[in-house]
Design an enzyme around this catalytic site. Sequence first.
Site, PDB file in Angstrom:
ATOM      1  CG  HIS A 158      -0.458  -0.019   2.266  1.00 19.21           C
ATOM      2  ND1 HIS A 158      -0.241   1.836   2.932  1.00 19.21           N
ATOM      3  CD2 HIS A 158       0.204  -0.744   3.630  1.00 19.21           C
ATOM      4  CE1 HIS A 158       0.238   1.948   4.524  1.00 19.21           C
ATOM      5  NE2 HIS A 158       0.413  -0.128   4.823  1.00 19.21           N
ATOM      6  CG  ASP A 178       2.036   1.207   7.688  1.00 21.44           C
ATOM      7  OD1 ASP A 178       2.167   1.156   6.560  1.00 21.44           O
ATOM      8  OD2 ASP A 178       1.902   1.058   8.740  1.00 21.44           O
ATOM      9  CD  GLU A 232      -2.523  -1.896   5.313  1.00 20.71           C
ATOM     10  OE1 GLU A 232      -1.857  -1.842   6.641  1.00 20.71           O
ATOM     11  OE2 GLU A 232      -2.076  -0.345   5.458  1.00 20.71           O
ATOM     12  CD  GLU A 233      -1.970   2.724   7.331  1.00 21.68           C
ATOM     13  OE1 GLU A 233      -2.406   2.587   8.652  1.00 21.68           O
ATOM     14  OE2 GLU A 233      -0.601   2.715   7.543  1.00 21.68           O
ATOM     15  CG  ASP A 271       1.789  -3.168   5.634  1.00 18.74           C
ATOM     16  OD1 ASP A 271       2.595  -2.352   6.321  1.00 18.74           O
ATOM     17  OD2 ASP A 271       0.778  -3.217   5.371  1.00 18.74           O
ATOM     18  CG  HIS A 279       1.035   3.466  12.093  1.00 17.31           C
ATOM     19  ND1 HIS A 279      -0.816   3.197  12.415  1.00 17.31           N
ATOM     20  CD2 HIS A 279       1.489   2.722  11.781  1.00 17.31           C
ATOM     21  CE1 HIS A 279      -0.429   2.634  11.131  1.00 17.31           C
ATOM     22  NE2 HIS A 279       0.282   2.571  10.567  1.00 17.31           N
TER      23      HIS A 279
END
Length: 373
Positions: free
Chosen positions: A80, A197, A231-232, A252, A332
């Site tokens: 992603h 990410d 995706e998130e 990922d 994150h």
Amino acid sequence: MAPRPEPMGASEAIDPDYLRQRLLDMLAIPSPTGFTNELSRYVCRELAALGVDYQLTRRGTIIAHIPGEDRAVTRAAVNHIDTIGAVVSELKPNGRLGLMPVGTWSSRFAEGGRVSVFARNRVYRGQVLPLLASGHAFNERIDTLPVAWNQIEVRLNEPCRTKADLVDLGLRSGDFVAFDADPEISDSGYISSRHLDNKAGASALLAALKAIGESGRRPAIDFQAIFTITEEVGTGAGSSLSSEVVEFVGIDIGPVAPGQNARETGVTLCAQDTSGPFDYHMLRKLRRLCREHDIAHQIDVFRYYYSDANSAVKAGHDVRDALITFGTDATHGYERTHLSSLSSIAELLFVYAFSQPIGLPRPYSAAPVPVVS
């Protein structure tokens, strides 16, 4: 007949400078979920430069395609390109902006962030601050604020003191807010940045596609590289796979933390995440490829984690699924991994492309199962 090119070793095939530059380019392009058009255009331009055919789905997922020796079935490597971020939730009476997160992440990691706010006609710059931001004014009260999205706000670098000032600037609820990545690469090869990410995974996938193209060989079966954009928020690859796809490898981020086996070097193969175990045979195959080609690797189980692989299986696709990750500290947040981990991901994808697919399950046998005492 021209002689078949000699197979190139995985480590020699990957161009680390290309990978590094693609990563830095993508980190400079804002792409919170729902605001990925510019990054999608960048990836499409890069695919065209590599000579890889691609198509765009109606929603904007990119599906690149390299024909294989066997055209009957397809395998997909899926990554992603959307990231976490925020949207404006409120134009506040004090001339500041309230925020609502895009994706799942803590406001603790938003505090102090430098941001771009995308209004209708221009982009504004600002910073994310706690509601009580001045120690000289609030003293110890600053330390009493809870960690929550309603405890932070955006201060724009504009003369804004009232809600009317914000309206006059063309701001409104729902405007996207992108956090600066602020990447830094050390001489030792560590890269720290927001939004690794999953732009780090995208750079590894592009590097693998470059290596496949330059090898002069065709993959064993048709090979798709899919770049998803949601995706998130949990959807990802759910609607992006054709019926010919029989194997699915998600790419990922892997959390490096106490109690985890993920590392910032090598490939971390995920055996299971929150949704359950990945395909046993795919895990064994990827581990075997790592051993045969001297690719550093480890296996881990992720406790609070979903990925594109989950969205594909939940959508009803009958595929063997796997997840390969680059181990990353402080996921994150201000994330950190090592460039060698991304090269290892690219190396594994390269050798995987030329491997034979896993066969169908054996038919049922009525032979009795031996009892182990």
